[in-house]
Design an enzyme around this catalytic site. Structure first.
Site, mmCIF file in Angstrom:
data_model
loop_
_atom_site.group_PDB
_atom_site.id
_atom_site.type_symbol
_atom_site.label_atom_id
_atom_site.label_comp_id
_atom_site.label_asym_id
_atom_site.label_seq_id
_atom_site.Cartn_x
_atom_site.Cartn_y
_atom_site.Cartn_z
ATOM 1 N N ALA A 181 0.840 -1.205 0.000
ATOM 2 C CA ALA A 181 0.000 0.000 0.000
ATOM 3 C C ALA A 181 0.872 1.250 0.000
ATOM 4 O O ALA A 181 0.599 2.221 -0.715
ATOM 5 C CB ALA A 181 -0.938 -0.003 1.211
ATOM 6 N N ASP A 182 1.947 1.236 0.789
ATOM 7 C CA ASP A 182 2.894 2.353 0.790
ATOM 8 C C ASP A 182 3.576 2.498 -0.564
ATOM 9 O O ASP A 182 3.686 3.614 -1.104
ATOM 10 C CB ASP A 182 3.969 2.128 1.865
ATOM 11 C CG ASP A 182 3.562 2.655 3.228
ATOM 12 O OD1 ASP A 182 2.759 3.593 3.296
ATOM 13 O OD2 ASP A 182 4.062 2.121 4.236
ATOM 14 N N VAL A 183 4.062 1.392 -1.095
ATOM 15 C CA VAL A 183 4.817 1.454 -2.344
ATOM 16 C C VAL A 183 3.947 1.952 -3.488
ATOM 17 O O VAL A 183 4.353 2.823 -4.268
ATOM 18 C CB VAL A 183 5.417 0.072 -2.679
ATOM 19 C CG1 VAL A 183 6.024 0.064 -4.084
ATOM 20 C CG2 VAL A 183 6.486 -0.302 -1.653
ATOM 21 N N GLY A 186 3.325 5.558 -3.249
ATOM 22 C CA GLY A 186 4.492 6.283 -3.752
ATOM 23 C C GLY A 186 4.520 6.346 -5.263
ATOM 24 O O GLY A 186 4.913 7.361 -5.855
#
Length: 404
Positions: A181-183, A186
């Site tokens: 989810a973070d990647v 980004g």
């Protein structure tokens, strides 16, 4: 790390003030830095800098014994210069404001409203610089009933639905094995920033980009999201099986496991023939993909029995000969040491004289430009390592821009 004689990156001359930390924002700014942007990463030396510096072990073994280069931190922080600044102090605010007012892009991941007391929020900076592109990343976005909640990858995966789809059919929900989810947030941030820069170059107008972990996670539910929207039926966990294609799964074989990805009716016919069961392609239960989905359970049982006694190499050879997609399941070690990884520079060495061995091993950039290579322009930095040189490079970049 870059050589002056090497071709410049596609974002050469772009200046980025990076107020982000953890993974989503740093993923975006690492990509921008790999493509040639001058990225100034703001870190508070009083708190040890980016939180992920302490997310170890493992750490790179430094010659001074300080453990501030965790493997986690190094995954998303190459191609940046670290600037020491405590934004809770007037001096730190002034330094960051100077950088921001000279930058093309500011990116931050504080809670909504968290930078207002420092005068570094989008409203203040964009008013002072109407052509500034300012990207805010948060857990739930700048608006909505949950805007005040903190955002972490695991929370986003849970709230946004992907965990309900991940894991064995008869087990508990699982998160994806990395902070996806973070990647992906980004990635969206990088795309949004580049789009906003194109608009700025065409019109002179900057803008504020409001991006959240949960919004981006729901956006990449892709076919499972639209499956639900089209049918009204909640998607089910199926382990490694595909909701819309069959057989498309992981199957046991005599010496391990194998991936089988039959994507259409022609592939299914070739698969059946190659495995010595051509009659399966004419079975009325399996003639088409919709029928194979309807009869998923008996087909899966048949395929499981077919492959269980075969060795992986034999299956791959036979299916490869008839162009049916199939493959092994590599460990991380096998993937990163494969011939394919070596030929594509999936792993790179970033020189750092203060690390035992003189370099750190990093994952390479997958973008392969024919004229403007993407590559690590600097190794992951120590806290505040570049405060002075970063300002020199910033002023030099501004001078070149003025002259050019």
């Amino acid at each position: 790390m870059t050589d002056a004689s090497e071709p410049k990156g596609p974002l050469d001359g772009l200046i980025v003030c990076d107020l982000s930390r953890i993974l989503a924002g740093p993923t975006a700014t690492q990509l921008l830095g790999d493509m040639g942007a001058l990225v100034l990463k703001i870190e508070n030396p009083k708190t040890g800098g980016d939180d992920t510096r302490a997310w170890g072990p493992p750490y790179a073994e430094t010659t001074d014994g300080v453990q501030d280069l965790s493997a986690y931190f190094m995954a998303a922080n190459r191609s940046k210069l670290s600037v020491a600044a405590d934004i809770a102090t007037p001096e730190g605010q002034a330094l960051v404001r100077e950088i921001a007012m000279s930058a093309d892009v500011v990116i931050e991941n504080f809670k909504p409203g968290g930078l207002e007391k420092y005068g570094l929020d989008h409203g203040t900076l964009c008013a002072a610089r109407p052509d500034l592109v300012y990207c805010s990343i948060s857990g739930f976005g700048q608006t909505g009933p949950n805007r005040h909640l903190a955002g972490y990858d695991l929370m986003a995966q849970g709230y946004g639905g992907i965990m309900s789809l991940t894991g064995p059919a008869d087990g508990a929900p699982h998160k994806v094995g990395v902070g996806i989810a973070d990647v992906m947030c980004g990635m969206y941030a990088c795309i949004g920033i580049l789009a906003a820069l194109r608009h700025r170059d065409a019109t002179g107008e900057g803008q504020h980009i409001d991006l959240s972990l949960v919004d981006s996670q729901m956006a990449w539910l892709i076919n499972e999201g639209t499956n639900y929207l089209s049918s009204g039926l909640p998607p089910a966990r199926r382990g490694n099986a595909h909701p819309n294609i069959c057989p498309y799964d992981v199957f046991p074989c005599a010496d391990g496991y194998i991936i089988l990805a039959v994507g259409n009716d022609g592939q299914f016919r070739r698969f059946a023939g190659a495995m010595g069961r051509p009659e399966l392609a004419d079975d009325p239960r399996f003639l088409t993909n919709p029928l194979r989905l309807e009869n998923r359970a008996p087909l899966t049982e048949i395929v499981t029995d077919m492959l269980a006694a075969e060795r992986q190499s034999s299956i791959l050879e036979r299916l490869g000969a008839v162009t049916v997609p199939a493959g092994p399941i590599h460990t991380v070690a096998q993937a990163l040491t494969s011939d394919q990884a070596r030929s594509r520079e999936a792993v790179i060495a970033a020189p750092r004289p203060d690390v035992v061995g003189g370099s750190v091993q990093l994952l390479g950039n997958p973008l392969k430009f024919s004229r403007t290579p993407a590559r690590a322009t600097a190794p992951p930095p120590r806290v505040g390592e570049h405060t002075d040189i970063a300002m020199e490079r910033l002023r030099a970049a501004l001078a070149r821009r003025k002259d050019g």
